[in-house]
Design an enzyme around this catalytic site. Sequence first.
Site, PDB file in Angstrom:
ATOM      1  N   THR A 108      31.983  33.133  57.613  1.00 21.26           N
ATOM      2  CA  THR A 108      32.713  33.835  56.572  1.00 21.26           C
ATOM      3  C   THR A 108      34.145  33.305  56.620  1.00 21.26           C
ATOM      4  OG1 THR A 108      33.117  35.620  58.130  1.00 21.26           O
ATOM      5  CG2 THR A 108      31.354  35.958  56.536  1.00 21.26           C
TER       6      THR A 108
ATOM      7  N   TYR B  55      33.659  30.878  34.453  1.00 21.23           N
ATOM      8  CA  TYR B  55      32.265  30.634  34.879  1.00 21.23           C
ATOM      9  C   TYR B  55      32.077  29.159  35.174  1.00 21.23           C
ATOM     10  CZ  TYR B  55      29.134  34.555  35.122  1.00 21.23           C
ATOM     11  OH  TYR B  55      28.472  35.659  35.563  1.00 21.23           O
TER      12      TYR B  55
END
Length: 434
Positions: free
Chosen positions: A217, A45
Amino acid sequence: MDSEIRKILEAEERRQRDTLQMIPSENYASAAVRALEGSVFANKYSEGYPDRRYYQGNRNVDLVEKLAIERAKKLFAVPHANVQPYSGSPANAAVLFALAEAGDTIMGLKLAAGGHLTHGQPQITFSGRYFRSVQFGLDNEGLLDYEEIHELALREKPKVMIIGTTAYPLVFDWQRFAQIAEEVGAWLVADVAHVAGLILADAYPSPVPHAEVVTTTTHKTLRGPRGAIIMVTERGIRRDPDVAGKIDRAVFPGLQGGPHDNTTAAIAQCLFEAGQPEFRQYGQQIVKNAKALAKGLQEGGLTLVGGGTECHLLLVDLRPLSLSGNVLAEALEVAGIVCNRNAVPNDHMPPFYPSGIRMGTPALTTRGMKEREMETIAQWILQVIEHIEEERLPEKPEARAPFLKEYRKRIAGDPFLQKIAAEVKSLAGNFPVP
Ligand code: DSN
């Protein structure tokens, strides 16, 4: 690995290996990209940005994210890059939320004309509900009408013009878009998701000198993981020195929490690959292949939107054959040729039952196929069309789904389509997937 999942995975590996992947937004990422996507970075994280995290233990993640950012900045020649958006739609959402307020006017190409959901598609998307969206289409030839776009912009005074396409076979005139945006005071956001790899290979014009923000993308012609990058150009920073900060804050904490660090690592790898000399050849070959495929199909009598292609994709207009995109796409898939049905400009049919087929060459080019293979593939496509050209999608909307269900069953074992599928498999066998 659970045997049930393994079985499905192996079937998908075979499908990708034995058939021709011709959906223009798809590609084969390298083994290194896929290894990094599945790496231990997925365990971490890292809310925040490098050197400003809300979690401990980010020494290596910081290195990886900085590497991805620096590579994106260098390759695209931009002063700022954010590599955290989960994919193209969240990237465009972050940009719109950074540059406009609720109810502000945004402008883009209609979805039915090859724009994207996030370019202001009314009612069903955040971009058409949260903002006041005005949209332009294409002329009867399937081309952009810059005069009409100019007039629409003058009339509607958009705050943001978000410009890009998923189905336009010709190059965009970025300078013209920039002139229009400048005249009406709009931000010009270029969404280059489909063509980012071509831009890095000098096979498609870069919007960087003209736009203020560029989104892409990373998994299409760029051949990386499923992710996205937002870039701010010199022009963007000149216009608002805080625009990069606004975009970063719109990504995190505005829209997202923890970035997918495994994807960030894979983006760093794909940008490394895109910086190699072979990548330039790859991008150039994608366009050569698309042109060769277009030529073969046109010589066989098919109508292509825009009269051909200048990029990685082409759009076949099936209206002159009274053929449905669904009917042809299903038959092609049985024959081992995987493409997608697509609306053609000013299509009279709804998007689920459109009158066109969209095909692209990025994945085939990754496998090493060249013009000669494209000629063979064009012949197979023409043979499949000839084989099913009497098939008609029912006029009555309620009869279409039952017809397609029955049709799919009927063609699954069709000996002619299976013969082509065997030939496809044999050709594909000569071109290994990464
Ligand atoms: N869904 C993509 C495509 O297929 O073009 C665009 O994001």
